[in-house]
Design a protein around this motif. Structure first.
Motif, PDB file in Angstrom:
ATOM      1  N   THR A   2       0.795  -1.232   0.000  1.00 46.13           N
ATOM      2  CA  THR A   2       0.000   0.000   0.000  1.00 46.13           C
ATOM      3  C   THR A   2       0.826   1.280   0.000  1.00 46.13           C
ATOM      4  O   THR A   2       0.313   2.334  -0.384  1.00 46.13           O
ATOM      5  N   GLY A   3       2.058   1.212   0.480  1.00 48.51           N
ATOM      6  CA  GLY A   3       2.843   2.427   0.665  1.00 48.51           C
ATOM      7  C   GLY A   3       2.577   3.124   1.983  1.00 48.51           C
ATOM      8  O   GLY A   3       3.206   4.137   2.294  1.00 48.51           O
ATOM      9  N   ILE A   4       1.660   2.597   2.784  1.00 50.39           N
ATOM     10  CA  ILE A   4       1.372   3.160   4.100  1.00 50.39           C
ATOM     11  C   ILE A   4       2.447   2.705   5.075  1.00 50.39           C
ATOM     12  O   ILE A   4       2.758   1.510   5.159  1.00 50.39           O
ATOM     13  N   THR A   5       3.025   3.634   5.808  1.00 54.31           N
ATOM     14  CA  THR A   5       4.077   3.321   6.770  1.00 54.31           C
ATOM     15  C   THR A   5       3.588   3.535   8.202  1.00 54.31           C
ATOM     16  O   THR A   5       2.590   4.231   8.439  1.00 54.31           O
ATOM     17  N   ALA A   6       4.332   2.941   9.137  1.00 50.38           N
ATOM     18  CA  ALA A   6       3.987   3.112  10.544  1.00 50.38           C
ATOM     19  C   ALA A   6       4.052   4.580  10.953  1.00 50.38           C
ATOM     20  O   ALA A   6       3.237   5.060  11.756  1.00 50.38           O
ATOM     21  N   ALA A   7       5.000   5.326  10.385  1.00 53.36           N
ATOM     22  CA  ALA A   7       5.113   6.750  10.711  1.00 53.36           C
ATOM     23  C   ALA A   7       3.868   7.516  10.268  1.00 53.36           C
ATOM     24  O   ALA A   7       3.423   8.457  10.947  1.00 53.36           O
ATOM     25  N   MET A   8       3.276   7.127   9.146  1.00 53.65           N
ATOM     26  CA  MET A   8       2.067   7.785   8.655  1.00 53.65           C
ATOM     27  C   MET A   8       0.880   7.552   9.585  1.00 53.65           C
ATOM     28  O   MET A   8      -0.036   8.373   9.649  1.00 53.65           O
ATOM     29  N   LEU A   9       0.911   6.434  10.305  1.00 57.17           N
ATOM     30  CA  LEU A   9      -0.211   6.089  11.171  1.00 57.17           C
ATOM     31  C   LEU A   9      -0.022   6.540  12.617  1.00 57.17           C
ATOM     32  O   LEU A   9      -0.955   6.431  13.414  1.00 57.17           O
ATOM     33  N   ALA A  10       1.164   7.032  12.941  1.00 56.11           N
ATOM     34  CA  ALA A  10       1.478   7.326  14.339  1.00 56.11           C
ATOM     35  C   ALA A  10       0.495   8.310  14.961  1.00 56.11           C
ATOM     36  O   ALA A  10       0.096   8.155  16.126  1.00 56.11           O
ATOM     37  N   ASP A  11       0.104   9.328  14.221  1.00 55.10           N
ATOM     38  CA  ASP A  11      -0.809  10.341  14.757  1.00 55.10           C
ATOM     39  C   ASP A  11      -2.204  10.256  14.147  1.00 55.10           C
ATOM     40  O   ASP A  11      -3.008  11.190  14.280  1.00 55.10           O
ATOM     41  N   ALA A  12      -2.500   9.143  13.484  1.00 52.30           N
ATOM     42  CA  ALA A  12      -3.814   8.979  12.848  1.00 52.30           C
ATOM     43  C   ALA A  12      -4.880   8.700  13.900  1.00 52.30           C
ATOM     44  O   ALA A  12      -4.582   8.199  14.990  1.00 52.30           O
ATOM     45  N   PRO A  13      -6.129   9.007  13.612  1.00 54.10           N
ATOM     46  CA  PRO A  13      -7.199   8.637  14.541  1.00 54.10           C
ATOM     47  C   PRO A  13      -7.349   7.127  14.625  1.00 54.10           C
ATOM     48  O   PRO A  13      -6.890   6.392  13.736  1.00 54.10           O
ATOM     49  N   THR A  14      -7.975   6.661  15.670  1.00 59.56           N
ATOM     50  CA  THR A  14      -8.302   5.243  15.750  1.00 59.56           C
ATOM     51  C   THR A  14      -9.416   4.928  14.751  1.00 59.56           C
ATOM     52  O   THR A  14     -10.094   5.820  14.245  1.00 59.56           O
ATOM     53  N   ALA A  15      -9.618   3.637  14.494  1.00 57.69           N
ATOM     54  CA  ALA A  15     -10.711   3.231  13.616  1.00 57.69           C
ATOM     55  C   ALA A  15     -12.048   3.697  14.185  1.00 57.69           C
ATOM     56  O   ALA A  15     -12.930   4.145  13.438  1.00 57.69           O
ATOM     57  N   ALA A  16     -12.209   3.597  15.500  1.00 57.02           N
ATOM     58  CA  ALA A  16     -13.455   4.030  16.120  1.00 57.02           C
ATOM     59  C   ALA A  16     -13.714   5.507  15.841  1.00 57.02           C
ATOM     60  O   ALA A  16     -14.843   5.903  15.505  1.00 57.02           O
ATOM     61  N   GLU A  17     -12.692   6.333  15.943  1.00 63.75           N
ATOM     62  CA  GLU A  17     -12.851   7.769  15.720  1.00 63.75           C
ATOM     63  C   GLU A  17     -13.138   8.072  14.245  1.00 63.75           C
ATOM     64  O   GLU A  17     -14.042   8.848  13.931  1.00 63.75           O
ATOM     65  N   ALA A  18     -12.368   7.462  13.358  1.00 63.15           N
ATOM     66  CA  ALA A  18     -12.525   7.751  11.928  1.00 63.15           C
ATOM     67  C   ALA A  18     -13.879   7.287  11.409  1.00 63.15           C
ATOM     68  O   ALA A  18     -14.554   8.006  10.664  1.00 63.15           O
ATOM     69  N   LEU A  19     -14.293   6.085  11.804  1.00 66.39           N
ATOM     70  CA  LEU A  19     -15.550   5.552  11.297  1.00 66.39           C
ATOM     71  C   LEU A  19     -16.755   6.267  11.915  1.00 66.39           C
ATOM     72  O   LEU A  19     -17.789   6.413  11.258  1.00 66.39           O
ATOM     73  N   ALA A  20     -16.617   6.718  13.146  1.00 64.66           N
ATOM     74  CA  ALA A  20     -17.688   7.519  13.736  1.00 64.66           C
ATOM     75  C   ALA A  20     -17.848   8.841  12.993  1.00 64.66           C
ATOM     76  O   ALA A  20     -18.970   9.324  12.778  1.00 64.66           O
ATOM     77  N   THR A  21     -16.732   9.425  12.574  1.00 64.42           N
ATOM     78  CA  THR A  21     -16.795  10.656  11.783  1.00 64.42           C
ATOM     79  C   THR A  21     -17.483  10.400  10.447  1.00 64.42           C
ATOM     80  O   THR A  21     -18.373  11.161  10.034  1.00 64.42           O
ATOM     81  N   LEU A  22     -17.081   9.335   9.762  1.00 61.32           N
ATOM     82  CA  LEU A  22     -17.732   8.980   8.502  1.00 61.32           C
ATOM     83  C   LEU A  22     -19.224   8.764   8.717  1.00 61.32           C
ATOM     84  O   LEU A  22     -20.057   9.255   7.941  1.00 61.32           O
ATOM     85  N   ASP A  23     -19.580   8.054   9.764  1.00 59.87           N
ATOM     86  CA  ASP A  23     -20.981   7.759  10.043  1.00 59.87           C
ATOM     87  C   ASP A  23     -21.800   9.031  10.237  1.00 59.87           C
ATOM     88  O   ASP A  23     -22.965   9.101   9.849  1.00 59.87           O
TER      89      ASP A  23
END
Length: 218
Positions: A74-95
């Protein structure tokens, strides 16, 4: 446009093309690391209109760390995810954006996306209750001669260029949306699918969260 896109139920519908990237930890269901959606409607004068978009990286839980193979694909790295929201936060926003249905999700190999949503259904109750249109099922109905129904095969069939960031969620959503629009055009040119009801009969995957729960035995 043709009979299918002239169906009032199709014109009323918002089709949400969705894709996840994720990790596959041993002993656990896949865990999302990225989600993207494009929302499409039929324009009053015909043709598709993009009416919304959303994308987010998601930090996986400690038991599902990003692997070297995940990054290679995918090209996604651990550094890119370090400050990302959790799945719960991101999916609640989408919802929270899903307030103006009716909706149908669209995904390539929809059981994968549907499973990812189902395992996060408490975070996205609206999203998890929406049925999916599987572009694989639709392509099998309309293009029975193809050797297989992988997304890259359909891109080649329709001469859709593969994006450089193929396997990132938004890139895959964009080409899946293009494949979906071409499949709908094929359905109209052959009159093989003329209504939303027949589209659902051909290619729907029901949302697992909508299945009735069997009563416990006494």
């Amino acid at each position: 446009m043709g009979a299918l896109t002239d169906d009032p139920a199709v014109r009323e519908m918002t089709f949400i093309v969705i894709d996840f990237e994720g990790t596959t930890p041993t002993g656990h269901p896949p865990q999302p690391t990225e989600v993207a959606v494009l929302a499409l409607k039929i324009r009053p004068g015909g043709g598709w209109e993009r009416v919304g978009a959303f994308e987010s990286l998601m930090k996986p839980p400690p038991f599902a760390p990003l692997t070297a193979a995940d990054t290679q694909q995918t090209g996604i790295t651990a550094a890119m995810l370090a400050d990302a929201p959790t799945a719960a936060e991101a999916l609640a926003t989408l919802d929270s954006y899903l307030t103006a249905g009716p909706y149908l999700l669209v995904a390539h190999h929809a059981p994968v996306e549907g499973g990812m949503i189902y395992h996060r259904r408490e975070d996205c109750p609206v999203l998890s209750a929406i049925d999916l249109i599987d572009t694989i099922l639709l392509a099998k109905h309309l293009l029975p001669h193809l050797e297989n129904y992988r997304l890259d095969t359909l891109l080649d069939h329709y001469k859709i260029p593969r994006p450089k960031d193929r396997h990132r969620a938004m890139a895959d959503v964009r080409v899946t949306a293009e494949v979906f629009s071409r499949l709908i055009a094929d359905a109209e040119s052959t009159d093989s699918i003329q209504t939303l009801r027949s589209l659902k009969t051909t290619a729907r995957r029901r949302a697992k969260a909508s299945n009735p729960v069997q009563a416990g035995l006494f």
